[in-house]
Design a protein around this motif. Structure first.
Motif, PDB file in Angstrom:
ATOM      1  N   GLY A 117     -44.008  37.799   8.638  1.00 49.52           N
ATOM      2  CA  GLY A 117     -43.741  37.539  10.050  1.00 49.52           C
ATOM      3  C   GLY A 117     -43.684  38.779  10.933  1.00 49.52           C
ATOM      4  O   GLY A 117     -43.418  38.656  12.131  1.00 49.52           O
ATOM      5  N   LYS A 118     -43.926  39.965  10.365  1.00 49.65           N
ATOM      6  CA  LYS A 118     -43.847  41.189  11.184  1.00 49.65           C
ATOM      7  C   LYS A 118     -45.207  41.891  11.254  1.00 49.65           C
ATOM      8  O   LYS A 118     -45.908  41.969  10.240  1.00 49.65           O
ATOM      9  CB  LYS A 118     -42.873  42.179  10.529  1.00 49.65           C
ATOM     10  N   SER A 171     -48.251  33.676  26.442  1.00 46.45           N
ATOM     11  CA  SER A 171     -47.618  34.897  25.909  1.00 46.45           C
ATOM     12  C   SER A 171     -48.656  35.806  25.262  1.00 46.45           C
ATOM     13  O   SER A 171     -49.712  35.359  24.811  1.00 46.45           O
ATOM     14  CB  SER A 171     -46.525  34.537  24.920  1.00 46.45           C
ATOM     15  N   ASN A 172     -48.290  37.085  25.218  1.00 48.46           N
ATOM     16  CA  ASN A 172     -49.196  38.091  24.665  1.00 48.46           C
ATOM     17  C   ASN A 172     -48.990  38.179  23.154  1.00 48.46           C
ATOM     18  O   ASN A 172     -47.876  38.328  22.689  1.00 48.46           O
ATOM     19  CB  ASN A 172     -48.857  39.435  25.325  1.00 48.46           C
ATOM     20  N   MET A 173     -50.082  38.099  22.384  1.00 48.21           N
ATOM     21  CA  MET A 173     -49.949  38.146  20.907  1.00 48.21           C
ATOM     22  C   MET A 173     -50.490  39.454  20.335  1.00 48.21           C
ATOM     23  O   MET A 173     -50.093  39.875  19.256  1.00 48.21           O
ATOM     24  CB  MET A 173     -50.743  36.996  20.274  1.00 48.21           C
ATOM     25  N   ILE A 184     -51.434  27.820  11.814  1.00 51.39           N
ATOM     26  CA  ILE A 184     -51.264  28.021  13.257  1.00 51.39           C
ATOM     27  C   ILE A 184     -49.843  27.652  13.669  1.00 51.39           C
ATOM     28  O   ILE A 184     -49.203  28.373  14.435  1.00 51.39           O
ATOM     29  CB  ILE A 184     -52.334  27.233  14.049  1.00 51.39           C
ATOM     30  N   GLU A 185     -49.331  26.552  13.118  1.00 54.73           N
ATOM     31  CA  GLU A 185     -47.943  26.174  13.441  1.00 54.73           C
ATOM     32  C   GLU A 185     -46.985  27.307  13.099  1.00 54.73           C
ATOM     33  O   GLU A 185     -46.069  27.621  13.852  1.00 54.73           O
ATOM     34  CB  GLU A 185     -47.550  24.916  12.661  1.00 54.73           C
ATOM     35  N   ILE A 193     -44.913  29.749  15.999  1.00 52.72           N
ATOM     36  CA  ILE A 193     -43.706  28.931  15.843  1.00 52.72           C
ATOM     37  C   ILE A 193     -42.818  28.887  17.096  1.00 52.72           C
ATOM     38  O   ILE A 193     -42.346  27.840  17.480  1.00 52.72           O
ATOM     39  CB  ILE A 193     -42.922  29.374  14.580  1.00 52.72           C
ATOM     40  N   ASP A 194     -42.653  30.033  17.783  1.00 55.21           N
ATOM     41  CA  ASP A 194     -41.749  30.012  18.943  1.00 55.21           C
ATOM     42  C   ASP A 194     -42.517  30.167  20.249  1.00 55.21           C
ATOM     43  O   ASP A 194     -41.996  30.639  21.242  1.00 55.21           O
ATOM     44  CB  ASP A 194     -40.707  31.148  18.788  1.00 55.21           C
ATOM     45  N   LYS A 195     -43.797  29.789  20.239  1.00 54.95           N
ATOM     46  CA  LYS A 195     -44.633  30.012  21.432  1.00 54.95           C
ATOM     47  C   LYS A 195     -45.167  28.692  21.992  1.00 54.95           C
ATOM     48  O   LYS A 195     -45.365  27.734  21.245  1.00 54.95           O
ATOM     49  CB  LYS A 195     -45.838  30.889  21.075  1.00 54.95           C
TER      50      LYS A 195
END
Ligand code: FAD
Length: 393
Positions: free
Chosen positions: A90-91, A262-264, A322-323, A327-329
């Protein structure tokens, strides 16, 4: 000379633009549009594509950029800075920090692998996956890289290709994104062909190529030189010459276009998603050219190598990835595109390419005949450069 080209994909257009300066060029394209798998499709205010992820593997300095400059194209390519990231647990980490993220247990092996790669002390006959086996973290990241760049998993990627990719990367650097996306490149080539009075005939499917000693025919029209941008397999089927000794193996993939506010990703970089099940990476081309996305949105493109033949169940795995990634977007899936059979990621996966020179008046160009280490459109440009040099001498 009269030069006939089958296919108005990137390969056919690179040859057509250069040769139309001094020769009479006719390009036949079976589809109603120009650019093959490297052009834009306007959709819901976004510029998604017929294939590519709007990326040029070696950016503004690689083979494609050089070929474009030599031809006289004025397309601008924005290089990625930093070149890329990888995502683990996740990082996101900068690509160059891979060594810092490997576990203490892996460090010694990772050092050995890096030194062996740098000094070329590697068995060229093994796969990249086998090479990375001593370092599981590097294997995860390496697998995402080959999936994104070649649509192959690490075990399908020959080490001989990786060694060449490494050399080309040291020479040219990492990726870039053209202004206008894929279509920016295609439009610049079409402009040159039109200026030179070259002809591009759309909705014109070629069904027969006949090659004789010093001339050839495309559907009964005579040419001095014939170049096919169709796949090697299709080209052989329509021609009177058998030239394939070993069949190229196409690479397959699944691409998903996502809209977010949001920016990814930063700039023209890529994030290699080493912690996803199927997705290999994502980019955000609208950072480089805002017109690629709807106002106030970003266009995110995600790519996955298709590993199993059931496309539907492969897409299900991609959607689960993708989910997790978003997840928080807030996000919207714009489209899911799959690439196999006659419209694959590459007509020949790296390591299975053929030679573009069949005879002095009959050539292949495109991603079925890439040079060794040629990633995607860099490989297409390598094939065009080789063909053009052969015709000039
Ligand atoms: P094509 O684009 O396929 O052109 C061949 C043309 O010939 C087509 O237009 C076809 O219609 C025409 N044709 C075929 N047969 C006939 C016939 N009988 N008569 C007339 N016309 C004919 N590469 C990158 O560098 N960067 C990326 O980000 C990237 N991402 C990708 C992501 C995906 C999902 C896919 C599918 C590909 C990606 N690629 C990428 C690869 C890249 O798009 C291709 O390698 C490249 O566009 C191939 O160009 P080409 O000229 O070889 O073939």
């Amino acid at each position: 000379m009269r030069i006939g080209i089958i296919g108005a994909g990137l390969g056919g257009l690179l040859c057509g633009a250069e040769l139309s300066k001094t020769h009479d060029v006719t390009i036949y394209e079976r589809l109603p549009f120009i650019g093959g798998r490297f052009t834009n499709i306007p959709y819901k205010g976004f510029q998604i594509t017929t294939g590519a992820l709007h990326m040029i593997p070696h950016g503004n300095d690689g083979y494609l950029a050089q070929a474009l400059k030599n031809i006289g194209s004025n397309v601008k390519i924005v290089n990625a800075e930093p070149e890329g990231y990888f995502r683990l647990n996740g990082k996101n980490h900068i690509y160059k920090d891979l060594f810092k993220t490997v576990t203490t247990k892996e460090k010694l092996n990772a050092l050995k692998l890096a030194a062996n790669l740098k000094f070329g002390r590697v068995d060229k006959n093994i796969s990249f996956g086998e090479f990375l086996e001593g370092c599981p973290t590097a294997l995860l990241v390496g697998n995402s890289f080959t999936g994104w760049a070649l649509s192959l998993n690490a075990y399908e990627t020959p080490m001989s290709e990786i060694l060449e990719i490494q050399k080309l990367h040291s020479k040219f650097g990492g990726p870039g994104i053209p202004i206008g996306g894929c279509k920016g490149v295609i439009d610049s080539l079409v402009e040159i062909i039109n200026k030179n009075n070259g002809k591009i005939l759309l909705n014109h499917e070629v069904s027969k190529i006949e090659i004789e000693e010093n001339k050839g025919y495309i559907d009964s029209k005579e040419f001095d030189i014939i170049i096919s941008n169709a796949s090697p397999t299709e080209t052989e089927k329509m021609s009177n010459i058998n030239f394939i000794q070993k069949k190229p193996v196409p690479s397959k993939g699944i691409k998903v276009n996502v809209a977010t506010k949001s920016n990814m990703v930063n700039g023209a970089s890529v994030i290699f998603t080493a912690d996803s099940e199927r997705i290999n990476g994502l980019n955000q081309p609208s950072n480089v050219d805002k017109s690629l996305a709807k106002e106030g949105h970003n266009l995110i493109m995600l790519h996955a190598t298709q590993l199993k033949s059931n496309t539907k169940s492969e897409i299900d795995i991609v959607l689960e990835d993708i989910e997790n990634l978003f997840i928080d977007k807030d996000y919207e899936i714009l489209s899911i595109q799959s690439y196999n059979n006659g419209w694959p990621v590459n007509h020949a996966s790296n390591g299975t390419d053929l030679n573009p020179i069949i005879k002095d008046n009959f050539f292949l160009v495109g991603d079925g005949v890439k040079g060794v280490g040629g990633i995607e459109v860099e490989g297409v440009a390598m094939s065009a450069i080789k063909v053009l040099e052969h015709i000039k001498t």
